[in-house]
Design an enzyme around this catalytic site. Structure first.
Site, PDB file in Angstrom:
ATOM      1  N   VAL A  11       0.836  -1.216   0.000  1.00 24.38           N
ATOM      2  CA  VAL A  11       0.000   0.000   0.000  1.00 24.38           C
ATOM      3  C   VAL A  11       0.866   1.259   0.000  1.00 24.38           C
ATOM      4  O   VAL A  11       0.610   2.208  -0.754  1.00 24.38           O
ATOM      5  CB  VAL A  11      -0.968   0.015   1.215  1.00 24.38           C
ATOM      6  CG1 VAL A  11      -1.767   1.304   1.262  1.00 24.38           C
ATOM      7  CG2 VAL A  11      -1.910  -1.183   1.147  1.00 24.38           C
ATOM      8  N   GLY A  12       1.914   1.268   0.828  1.00 24.01           N
ATOM      9  CA  GLY A  12       2.774   2.451   0.925  1.00 24.01           C
ATOM     10  C   GLY A  12       3.433   2.779  -0.414  1.00 24.01           C
ATOM     11  O   GLY A  12       3.429   3.942  -0.852  1.00 24.01           O
ATOM     12  N   ARG A  82      -4.033  -8.246   6.391  1.00 27.26           N
ATOM     13  CA  ARG A  82      -4.699  -9.510   6.725  1.00 27.26           C
ATOM     14  C   ARG A  82      -4.433 -10.567   5.667  1.00 27.26           C
ATOM     15  O   ARG A  82      -4.114 -10.267   4.515  1.00 27.26           O
ATOM     16  CB  ARG A  82      -6.199  -9.309   6.939  1.00 27.26           C
ATOM     17  CG  ARG A  82      -6.956  -8.704   5.785  1.00 27.26           C
ATOM     18  CD  ARG A  82      -8.411  -8.583   6.188  1.00 27.26           C
ATOM     19  NE  ARG A  82      -9.167  -7.780   5.259  1.00 27.26           N
ATOM     20  CZ  ARG A  82     -10.478  -7.792   5.201  1.00 27.26           C
ATOM     21  NH1 ARG A  82     -11.182  -8.582   5.992  1.00 27.26           N
ATOM     22  NH2 ARG A  82     -11.114  -7.020   4.346  1.00 27.26           N
ATOM     23  N   ARG A  88     -10.138  -7.479   9.677  1.00 23.84           N
ATOM     24  CA  ARG A  88      -9.189  -6.383   9.932  1.00 23.84           C
ATOM     25  C   ARG A  88      -8.928  -6.242  11.434  1.00 23.84           C
ATOM     26  O   ARG A  88      -7.834  -5.902  11.855  1.00 23.84           O
ATOM     27  CB  ARG A  88      -9.760  -5.070   9.380  1.00 23.84           C
ATOM     28  CG  ARG A  88      -9.912  -5.068   7.853  1.00 23.84           C
ATOM     29  CD  ARG A  88     -10.584  -3.787   7.392  1.00 23.84           C
ATOM     30  NE  ARG A  88     -10.700  -3.683   5.943  1.00 23.84           N
ATOM     31  CZ  ARG A  88     -11.764  -4.061   5.238  1.00 23.84           C
ATOM     32  NH1 ARG A  88     -12.803  -4.601   5.833  1.00 23.84           N
ATOM     33  NH2 ARG A  88     -11.781  -3.904   3.923  1.00 23.84           N
ATOM     34  N   ASN A 120      -4.659  -1.127   9.503  1.00 26.04           N
ATOM     35  CA  ASN A 120      -5.897  -1.687  10.066  1.00 26.04           C
ATOM     36  C   ASN A 120      -5.701  -2.265  11.464  1.00 26.04           C
ATOM     37  O   ASN A 120      -4.587  -2.649  11.808  1.00 26.04           O
ATOM     38  CB  ASN A 120      -6.400  -2.796   9.130  1.00 26.04           C
ATOM     39  CG  ASN A 120      -7.233  -2.224   8.001  1.00 26.04           C
ATOM     40  OD1 ASN A 120      -8.054  -1.345   8.226  1.00 26.04           O
ATOM     41  ND2 ASN A 120      -7.023  -2.724   6.792  1.00 26.04           N
ATOM     42  N   ASP A 148     -13.641   2.396   0.173  1.00 21.77           N
ATOM     43  CA  ASP A 148     -14.906   1.647   0.150  1.00 21.77           C
ATOM     44  C   ASP A 148     -15.882   2.277  -0.851  1.00 21.77           C
ATOM     45  O   ASP A 148     -16.637   1.569  -1.527  1.00 21.77           O
ATOM     46  CB  ASP A 148     -15.517   1.606   1.560  1.00 21.77           C
ATOM     47  CG  ASP A 148     -14.589   0.915   2.555  1.00 21.77           C
ATOM     48  OD1 ASP A 148     -13.790   0.066   2.121  1.00 21.77           O
ATOM     49  OD2 ASP A 148     -14.647   1.237   3.759  1.00 21.77           O
ATOM     50  N   ARG A 151     -14.937   1.237  -4.296  1.00 22.55           N
ATOM     51  CA  ARG A 151     -15.388  -0.153  -4.523  1.00 22.55           C
ATOM     52  C   ARG A 151     -16.900  -0.194  -4.747  1.00 22.55           C
ATOM     53  O   ARG A 151     -17.406  -0.992  -5.541  1.00 22.55           O
ATOM     54  CB  ARG A 151     -14.977  -1.022  -3.327  1.00 22.55           C
ATOM     55  CG  ARG A 151     -13.479  -1.273  -3.309  1.00 22.55           C
ATOM     56  CD  ARG A 151     -13.025  -2.056  -2.101  1.00 22.55           C
ATOM     57  NE  ARG A 151     -11.628  -2.433  -2.252  1.00 22.55           N
ATOM     58  CZ  ARG A 151     -10.819  -2.753  -1.244  1.00 22.55           C
ATOM     59  NH1 ARG A 151     -11.282  -2.757  -0.005  1.00 22.55           N
ATOM     60  NH2 ARG A 151      -9.565  -3.089  -1.477  1.00 22.55           N
ATOM     61  N   HIS A 175     -14.742   0.988   8.902  1.00 14.74           N
ATOM     62  CA  HIS A 175     -14.072   0.330   7.770  1.00 14.74           C
ATOM     63  C   HIS A 175     -13.886  -1.151   8.109  1.00 14.74           C
ATOM     64  O   HIS A 175     -12.810  -1.606   8.471  1.00 14.74           O
ATOM     65  CB  HIS A 175     -12.722   1.020   7.512  1.00 14.74           C
ATOM     66  CG  HIS A 175     -11.923   0.412   6.419  1.00 14.74           C
ATOM     67  ND1 HIS A 175     -12.376   0.341   5.116  1.00 14.74           N
ATOM     68  CD2 HIS A 175     -10.689  -0.146   6.411  1.00 14.74           C
ATOM     69  CE1 HIS A 175     -11.453  -0.241   4.371  1.00 14.74           C
ATOM     70  NE2 HIS A 175     -10.421  -0.552   5.135  1.00 14.74           N
TER      71      HIS A 175
HETATM   72  N1  LIG Z   1      -7.460   1.570   5.408  1.00 12.84           N
HETATM   73  C1  LIG Z   1      -7.554   0.890   4.278  1.00 12.84           C
HETATM   74  O1  LIG Z   1      -8.451   1.107   3.472  1.00 12.84           O
HETATM   75  C2  LIG Z   1      -6.516  -0.182   3.977  1.00 12.84           C
HETATM   76  C3  LIG Z   1      -6.466  -0.786   2.709  1.00 12.84           C
HETATM   77  C4  LIG Z   1      -5.479  -1.740   2.470  1.00 12.84           C
HETATM   78  C5  LIG Z   1      -4.579  -2.099   3.476  1.00 12.84           C
HETATM   79  N2  LIG Z   1      -4.686  -1.507   4.683  1.00 12.84           N
HETATM   80  C6  LIG Z   1      -3.743  -1.822   5.766  1.00 12.84           C
HETATM   81  O2  LIG Z   1      -2.497  -1.179   5.495  1.00 12.84           O
HETATM   82  C7  LIG Z   1      -1.461  -1.908   6.154  1.00 12.84           C
HETATM   83  C8  LIG Z   1      -0.325  -2.194   5.167  1.00 12.84           C
HETATM   84  O3  LIG Z   1      -0.742  -3.118   4.200  1.00 12.84           O
HETATM   85  P1  LIG Z   1       0.296  -3.628   3.077  1.00 12.84           P
HETATM   86  O4  LIG Z   1      -0.473  -4.523   2.186  1.00 12.84           O
HETATM   87  O5  LIG Z   1       1.040  -2.476   2.516  1.00 12.84           O
HETATM   88  O6  LIG Z   1       1.298  -4.488   3.992  1.00 12.84           O
HETATM   89  P2  LIG Z   1       2.823  -4.854   3.663  1.00 12.84           P
HETATM   90  O7  LIG Z   1       3.195  -5.991   4.560  1.00 12.84           O
HETATM   91  O8  LIG Z   1       3.010  -5.007   2.206  1.00 12.84           O
HETATM   92  O9  LIG Z   1       3.635  -3.550   4.111  1.00 12.84           O
HETATM   93  C9  LIG Z   1       3.711  -3.135   5.438  1.00 12.84           C
HETATM   94  C10 LIG Z   1       5.114  -2.525   5.631  1.00 12.84           C
HETATM   95  O10 LIG Z   1       5.178  -1.949   6.938  1.00 12.84           O
HETATM   96  C11 LIG Z   1       6.513  -2.104   7.365  1.00 12.84           C
HETATM   97  N3  LIG Z   1       6.602  -1.928   8.817  1.00 12.84           N
HETATM   98  C12 LIG Z   1       6.216  -2.777   9.810  1.00 12.84           C
HETATM   99  N4  LIG Z   1       6.480  -2.230  11.014  1.00 12.84           N
HETATM  100  C13 LIG Z   1       7.021  -1.021  10.784  1.00 12.84           C
HETATM  101  C14 LIG Z   1       7.481   0.029  11.623  1.00 12.84           C
HETATM  102  N5  LIG Z   1       7.428  -0.075  12.954  1.00 12.84           N
HETATM  103  N6  LIG Z   1       7.980   1.141  11.049  1.00 12.84           N
HETATM  104  C15 LIG Z   1       8.043   1.270   9.714  1.00 12.84           C
HETATM  105  N7  LIG Z   1       7.606   0.301   8.851  1.00 12.84           N
HETATM  106  C16 LIG Z   1       7.112  -0.811   9.388  1.00 12.84           C
HETATM  107  C17 LIG Z   1       6.889  -3.514   6.909  1.00 12.84           C
HETATM  108  O11 LIG Z   1       8.313  -3.697   6.893  1.00 12.84           O
HETATM  109  C18 LIG Z   1       6.258  -3.549   5.535  1.00 12.84           C
HETATM  110  O12 LIG Z   1       7.163  -3.162   4.510  1.00 12.84           O
HETATM  111  C19 LIG Z   1      -2.117  -3.155   6.750  1.00 12.84           C
HETATM  112  O13 LIG Z   1      -2.411  -2.958   8.115  1.00 12.84           O
HETATM  113  C20 LIG Z   1      -3.401  -3.272   5.945  1.00 12.84           C
HETATM  114  O14 LIG Z   1      -4.396  -3.994   6.644  1.00 12.84           O
HETATM  115  C21 LIG Z   1      -5.620  -0.556   4.954  1.00 12.84           C
END
Ligand SMILES: NC(=O)c1ccc[n+]([C@@H]2O[C@H](COP(=O)([O-])OP(=O)(O)OC[C@H]3O[C@@H](n4cnc5c(N)ncnc54)[C@H](O)[C@@H]3O)[C@@H](O)[C@H]2O)c1
Length: 308
Positions: A11-12, A82, A88, A120, A148, A151, A175
């Site tokens: 996501v980042g 997840r 979530r 999440n 959402d 979607r 959410h």
């Molecule tokens: N709000 C929304 O609509 C939404 C949508 C999609 C995903 N998400 C959430 O976003 C989050 C990330 O999802 P993703 O698919 O990118 O996961 P991902 O595992 O691909 O990436 C998460 C990253 O966070 C890093 N990380 C972990 N702890 C850390 C810390 N203390 N400091 C800095 N970096 C750290 C990890 O090294 C990893 O690269 C999850 O919690 C997911 O559930 C939210």
């Protein structure tokens, strides 16, 4: 405009890419705890700049918060996503500690920043960011409703056999798979209520498909989705950075609005350079009010786990 994205994962990185492609920010800093990961993602993305015609500078760092100093907007995507079959809410055990620590570190170096929380369970993580930083409520925004709603529009267009640009609709509430409330009553196709085009049964199906939108993708992908989440975050960031005064449903700390207090949950807001510039209170039916109340009760239950 300097923007920090914490978490260089799916996501980042997607969010950083969309921000850069939209070409409104001078600099995007990506920070991750995994050694070299953010630097690698930043370098890879910078090598798309000449191909995709953007001038945004993307910098990666392994946990060095000094590199994030004086960011106008910080996005928190760090934490675990997840896996198929998970909710979530089950992520709270790991993600709460991460989000608390990350938001405190960000504020140390960017005391005037606006925080967008994505990790999440998002509504609870946004609430936690409030408790951890004590920032004014206009400067902490939970991203969920924008995704959402995107979607929802996808499912509406599918049901109508219409292009997505023809439809409009919004999702409020928590959410989560059960808590989100796609406002089918208000959804339109070019300002005509969609109920003119599809029957109630089909509309109910649209609502259910929207609610499990994330879970459906998690099952297909083996992890949670990233393109639409990244695009949704980038839209919020752009609305703030460019002072667009655009309306999105976002998770915001409520103090009496919608009859709710001391909870962060999705309601329509206006986003501009001050972050949340206004909470928009729309007229809900009794049934929708009851759904929001139930959704809030579920979010509160998850918030309660923060003290456990
Ligand atoms: N709000 C929304 O609509 C939404 C949508 C999609 C995903 N998400 C959430 O976003 C989050 C990330 O999802 P993703 O698919 O990118 O996961 P991902 O595992 O691909 O990436 C998460 C990253 O966070 C890093 N990380 C972990 N702890 C850390 C810390 N203390 N400091 C800095 N970096 C750290 C990890 O090294 C990893 O690269 C999850 O919690 C997911 O559930 C939210």
């Amino acid at each position: 405009m300097k923007i920090t994205v914490v978490g260089a994962g799916a996501v980042g990185a997607s969010c950083a890419e969309y921000i850069a492609m939209k070409n409104f920010a001078a600099e995007v800093v990506i920070l991750d705890i995994k050694e070299g990961y953010a630097e690698g993602k930043a370098m890879d993305l910078m090598q798309t700049a000449s191909l995709n015609s953007f001038d945004t500078k993307i910098v990666g760092t392994t946990n060095d918060y000094s590199k994030t100093a004086n960011s106008n907007i910080c996005v928190i995507t760090s934490g675990v996503p997840r896996k198929p079959g998970m909710t979530r809410e089950e992520l709270i055990g790991i993600n709460a500690g991460i989000v608390k620590n990350v938001s405190e570190n960000l504020i140390k170096y960017s005391p005037d920043t606006i925080l967008i929380v994505v990790s999440n369970p998002m509504d609870t993580m946004a609430y936690l960011a409030h408790k951890a930083t004590n920032l004014p409520k206009n400067r902490i925004i939970g991203m969920g409703g924008a995704l959402d709603s995107a979607r929802f529009k996808y499912r509406l267009a599918e049901a109508l056999g219409a292009p997505i640009s023809d439809v409009d609709g919004m999702v409020i509430g928590g959410h989560s798979d059960t808590g989100m409330i796609p406002l089918t009553r208000l959804a339109t196709r070019n300002s005509v209520l969609v109920s003119k085009f599809i029957d109630n049964e089909r509309l109910k199906q649209v609502k259910e498909d929207t609610k499990v939108g994330g879970a459906t993708l998690t099952k297909l992908l083996g992890t949670s989705a990233w393109y639409a989440p990244g695009a949704a975050v980038s839209s919020l960031v752009q609305a703030i950075a460019c002072d667009q005064k655009k309306m999105f449903p976002c998770s915001v700390l409520l103090e009496g609005e919608y009859g709710l207090n001391d909870i962060s949950i999705g309601v329509p807001v206006i986003l501009g350079k001050k972050g949340i510039e206004k909470i928009v209170e729309i007229e809900l039916t009794d049934d929708e009010k009851a759904q929001l109340k139930e959704s809030a009760a579920a979010v509160r239950k998850t918030n309660g786990l923060l003290d456990a």
